[in-house]
Write a protein that holds these residues in place. Structure first.
Motif, PDB file in Angstrom:
ATOM      1  N   ILE A   1       0.858  -1.183   0.000  1.00  0.00           N
ATOM      2  CA  ILE A   1       0.000   0.000   0.000  1.00  0.00           C
ATOM      3  C   ILE A   1       0.892   1.230   0.000  1.00  0.00           C
ATOM      4  O   ILE A   1       1.744   1.379   0.874  1.00  0.00           O
ATOM      5  N   ASP A   2       0.696   2.063  -1.005  1.00  0.00           N
ATOM      6  CA  ASP A   2       1.496   3.285  -1.159  1.00  0.00           C
ATOM      7  C   ASP A   2       2.988   2.964  -1.121  1.00  0.00           C
ATOM      8  O   ASP A   2       3.778   3.673  -0.502  1.00  0.00           O
TER       9      ASP A   2
ATOM     10  N   PHE B   1      -3.779  -1.093  -8.486  1.00  0.00           N
ATOM     11  CA  PHE B   1      -5.023  -0.353  -8.578  1.00  0.00           C
ATOM     12  C   PHE B   1      -5.034   0.759  -7.540  1.00  0.00           C
ATOM     13  O   PHE B   1      -4.273   0.746  -6.587  1.00  0.00           O
ATOM     14  N   LYS B   2      -5.907   1.709  -7.778  1.00  0.00           N
ATOM     15  CA  LYS B   2      -6.154   2.787  -6.817  1.00  0.00           C
ATOM     16  C   LYS B   2      -7.425   2.424  -6.070  1.00  0.00           C
ATOM     17  O   LYS B   2      -8.358   1.854  -6.639  1.00  0.00           O
ATOM     18  N   VAL B   3      -7.453   2.754  -4.801  1.00  0.00           N
ATOM     19  CA  VAL B   3      -8.642   2.505  -4.007  1.00  0.00           C
ATOM     20  C   VAL B   3      -8.956   3.769  -3.219  1.00  0.00           C
ATOM     21  O   VAL B   3      -8.060   4.460  -2.744  1.00  0.00           O
ATOM     22  N   GLU B   4     -10.229   4.079  -3.156  1.00  0.00           N
ATOM     23  CA  GLU B   4     -10.700   5.234  -2.396  1.00  0.00           C
ATOM     24  C   GLU B   4     -11.280   4.704  -1.088  1.00  0.00           C
ATOM     25  O   GLU B   4     -12.262   3.970  -1.094  1.00  0.00           O
ATOM     26  N   VAL B   5     -10.636   5.072   0.027  1.00  0.00           N
ATOM     27  CA  VAL B   5     -11.076   4.604   1.345  1.00  0.00           C
ATOM     28  C   VAL B   5     -11.901   5.711   1.987  1.00  0.00           C
ATOM     29  O   VAL B   5     -11.432   6.842   2.120  1.00  0.00           O
ATOM     30  N   ALA B   6     -13.119   5.364   2.352  1.00  0.00           N
ATOM     31  CA  ALA B   6     -14.018   6.338   2.981  1.00  0.00           C
ATOM     32  C   ALA B   6     -13.765   6.375   4.486  1.00  0.00           C
ATOM     33  O   ALA B   6     -13.428   5.359   5.098  1.00  0.00           O
TER      34      ALA B   6
ATOM     35  N   LEU C   1      -0.785  -5.794  -5.681  1.00  0.00           N
ATOM     36  CA  LEU C   1      -0.804  -7.195  -5.268  1.00  0.00           C
ATOM     37  C   LEU C   1       0.224  -7.934  -6.102  1.00  0.00           C
ATOM     38  O   LEU C   1       0.260  -7.772  -7.322  1.00  0.00           O
ATOM     39  N   VAL C   2       1.068  -8.736  -5.457  1.00  0.00           N
ATOM     40  CA  VAL C   2       2.082  -9.521  -6.163  1.00  0.00           C
ATOM     41  C   VAL C   2       1.913 -10.974  -5.748  1.00  0.00           C
ATOM     42  O   VAL C   2       2.208 -11.344  -4.608  1.00  0.00           O
ATOM     43  N   ALA C   3       1.431 -11.796  -6.689  1.00  0.00           N
ATOM     44  CA  ALA C   3       1.240 -13.218  -6.416  1.00  0.00           C
ATOM     45  C   ALA C   3       2.599 -13.907  -6.360  1.00  0.00           C
ATOM     46  O   ALA C   3       3.598 -13.412  -6.893  1.00  0.00           O
ATOM     47  N   GLU C   4       2.631 -15.078  -5.721  1.00  0.00           N
ATOM     48  CA  GLU C   4       3.888 -15.806  -5.578  1.00  0.00           C
ATOM     49  C   GLU C   4       4.468 -16.231  -6.922  1.00  0.00           C
ATOM     50  O   GLU C   4       5.671 -16.415  -7.049  1.00  0.00           O
TER      51      GLU C   4
ATOM     52  N   GLU D   1     -15.600   0.622   5.764  1.00  0.00           N
ATOM     53  CA  GLU D   1     -14.695  -0.419   5.283  1.00  0.00           C
ATOM     54  C   GLU D   1     -14.805  -0.530   3.768  1.00  0.00           C
ATOM     55  O   GLU D   1     -15.907  -0.584   3.221  1.00  0.00           O
ATOM     56  N   THR D   2     -13.662  -0.565   3.094  1.00  0.00           N
ATOM     57  CA  THR D   2     -13.596  -0.781   1.661  1.00  0.00           C
ATOM     58  C   THR D   2     -13.040  -2.180   1.442  1.00  0.00           C
ATOM     59  O   THR D   2     -12.012  -2.527   2.030  1.00  0.00           O
ATOM     60  N   ARG D   3     -13.712  -2.972   0.614  1.00  0.00           N
ATOM     61  CA  ARG D   3     -13.292  -4.357   0.373  1.00  0.00           C
ATOM     62  C   ARG D   3     -13.000  -4.571  -1.104  1.00  0.00           C
ATOM     63  O   ARG D   3     -13.789  -4.156  -1.955  1.00  0.00           O
ATOM     64  N   LYS D   4     -11.886  -5.254  -1.379  1.00  0.00           N
ATOM     65  CA  LYS D   4     -11.516  -5.603  -2.750  1.00  0.00           C
ATOM     66  C   LYS D   4     -11.008  -7.045  -2.758  1.00  0.00           C
ATOM     67  O   LYS D   4     -10.235  -7.431  -1.894  1.00  0.00           O
ATOM     68  N   VAL D   5     -11.457  -7.824  -3.750  1.00  0.00           N
ATOM     69  CA  VAL D   5     -11.022  -9.212  -3.899  1.00  0.00           C
ATOM     70  C   VAL D   5     -10.648  -9.414  -5.370  1.00  0.00           C
ATOM     71  O   VAL D   5     -11.504  -9.315  -6.251  1.00  0.00           O
ATOM     72  N   TRP D   6      -9.357  -9.716  -5.632  1.00  0.00           N
ATOM     73  CA  TRP D   6      -8.873  -9.886  -7.002  1.00  0.00           C
ATOM     74  C   TRP D   6      -8.647 -11.365  -7.294  1.00  0.00           C
ATOM     75  O   TRP D   6      -8.039 -12.081  -6.506  1.00  0.00           O
TER      76      TRP D   6
END
Length: 101
Positions: free
Chosen positions: A42-43, A76-81, A66-69, A85-90
């Motif tokens: 993050i950042d 990606f950019k995410v806007e946190v309110a 995100l870096v997979a093994e 809670e902000t949820r992301k699943v890739w």
């Protein structure tokens, strides 16, 4: 003769006042998961492997990587309110967000 006045005593240091509550930067929560698991940056700073659950972070825009093994990456950019809670699943295999239908 010239009379010298003693120097004024400097004021004692005071603790910095806390900013008014509305001036403080609000926090939100960020939850990030992926399939397969991945490192979460993050950042530009490593946080942990997914799942990242309810990570406290300042409200606003953040860059997430995100870096997979196996080396696959998703940035990606995410806007946190604030106060939410902000949820992301890739899904690396489907190359899409699993939380979006």
């Amino acid at each position: 003769p010239v009379r010298i006045q003693p120097a004024a005593t400097p004021p004692a240091p005071t603790a910095a006042a806390d900013p008014a509550p509305e001036a403080r930067k609000a926090d939100g929560l960020l939850s990030v998961s992926s399939s397969p698991r991945a490192q979460v940056m993050i950042d530009g700073k490593y946080v942990r492997f997914t799942p990242l659950f309810q990570h406290t972070i300042s409200a606003g825009s953040h860059s997430v990587l995100l870096v997979a093994e196996d080396g696959r990456r998703k940035s990606f950019k995410v806007e946190v309110a604030a106060d939410a809670e902000t949820r992301k699943v890739w899904d690396f295999d489907k190359e899409q967000w699993s939380d979006e239908k």
